[in-house]
Design an enzyme around this catalytic site. Sequence first.
Site, mmCIF file in Angstrom:
data_model
loop_
_atom_site.group_PDB
_atom_site.id
_atom_site.type_symbol
_atom_site.label_atom_id
_atom_site.label_comp_id
_atom_site.label_asym_id
_atom_site.label_seq_id
_atom_site.Cartn_x
_atom_site.Cartn_y
_atom_site.Cartn_z
ATOM 1 N N HIS A 140 0.341 -1.231 -0.075
ATOM 2 C CA HIS A 140 0.023 0.852 0.171
ATOM 3 C C HIS A 140 1.167 1.363 0.128
ATOM 4 O O HIS A 140 2.092 1.492 0.170
ATOM 5 C CB HIS A 140 -0.929 0.679 1.346
ATOM 6 C CG HIS A 140 -2.092 -0.753 1.352
ATOM 7 N ND1 HIS A 140 -3.181 -1.430 0.926
ATOM 8 C CD2 HIS A 140 -1.474 -2.178 2.030
ATOM 9 C CE1 HIS A 140 -3.691 -2.635 0.502
ATOM 10 N NE2 HIS A 140 -3.030 -3.087 1.815
ATOM 11 N N GLY A 174 9.037 -22.826 9.799
ATOM 12 C CA GLY A 174 6.783 -21.750 9.756
ATOM 13 C C GLY A 174 7.072 -20.217 10.355
ATOM 14 O O GLY A 174 8.421 -20.255 10.904
ATOM 15 N N THR A 229 12.796 -8.969 4.568
ATOM 16 C CA THR A 229 12.125 -7.605 3.661
ATOM 17 C C THR A 229 13.671 -7.486 2.392
ATOM 18 O O THR A 229 13.193 -6.199 1.442
ATOM 19 C CB THR A 229 12.369 -6.572 4.260
ATOM 20 O OG1 THR A 229 14.057 -6.349 4.913
ATOM 21 C CG2 THR A 229 11.386 -6.545 6.020
#
Length: 187
Positions: free
Chosen positions: A117, A144, A167
């Site tokens: 966004h 996980g 990231t």
Amino acid sequence: MSDRQTEREKMLTGALYDPMDAELCAARRRARLLFESLNASRDNEVKKRRQLLRELIPDGGDTVWMQPPFYCDYGDNIHLGEKVFFNFNCVVLDVADVHIGARTLFGPAAQVYTATHPMNAQERASGLESGKPITIGEDVWIGGGAIICPGVTIGDRCVIGAGAVVTKDIPADHFAAGNPARIIRPI
């Protein structure tokens, strides 16, 4: 022929698009109905699950091994190599292409997010969003609870630690872990 892009075309090119577009809403509804049927299926309904996976993920659903529940936005933006494994409760937000190489393993609750966004609040309030593609190489193990963020590439044979938040790109043959994930060592 019009030069105007559809909202789907904008979405797939990484441009801001309107997720409430009728075509996109119908495509998400189709995916939800398929994964709801998959998630409700019984473990012994192997043929039914395979058919649902072929419909949900046309590019790779033939050999994927999936432990429901599984969730995604569209399914047809997910491209799988052979024998990819998703453990229980994985999420793939595929508003952009997600390429996953052969024999890649996802631990329980691993999440792949192409959706993003605008950082500017006023622009974000418009309701428009965008996506950045994700590429995960062959023979990768995603632990996980790991989260793969928009635009990331993970090289072949990497291991991503449980709970990592990836990231930035991770080059091939490395172990990365942490929040944000960082390279711990070569493999």
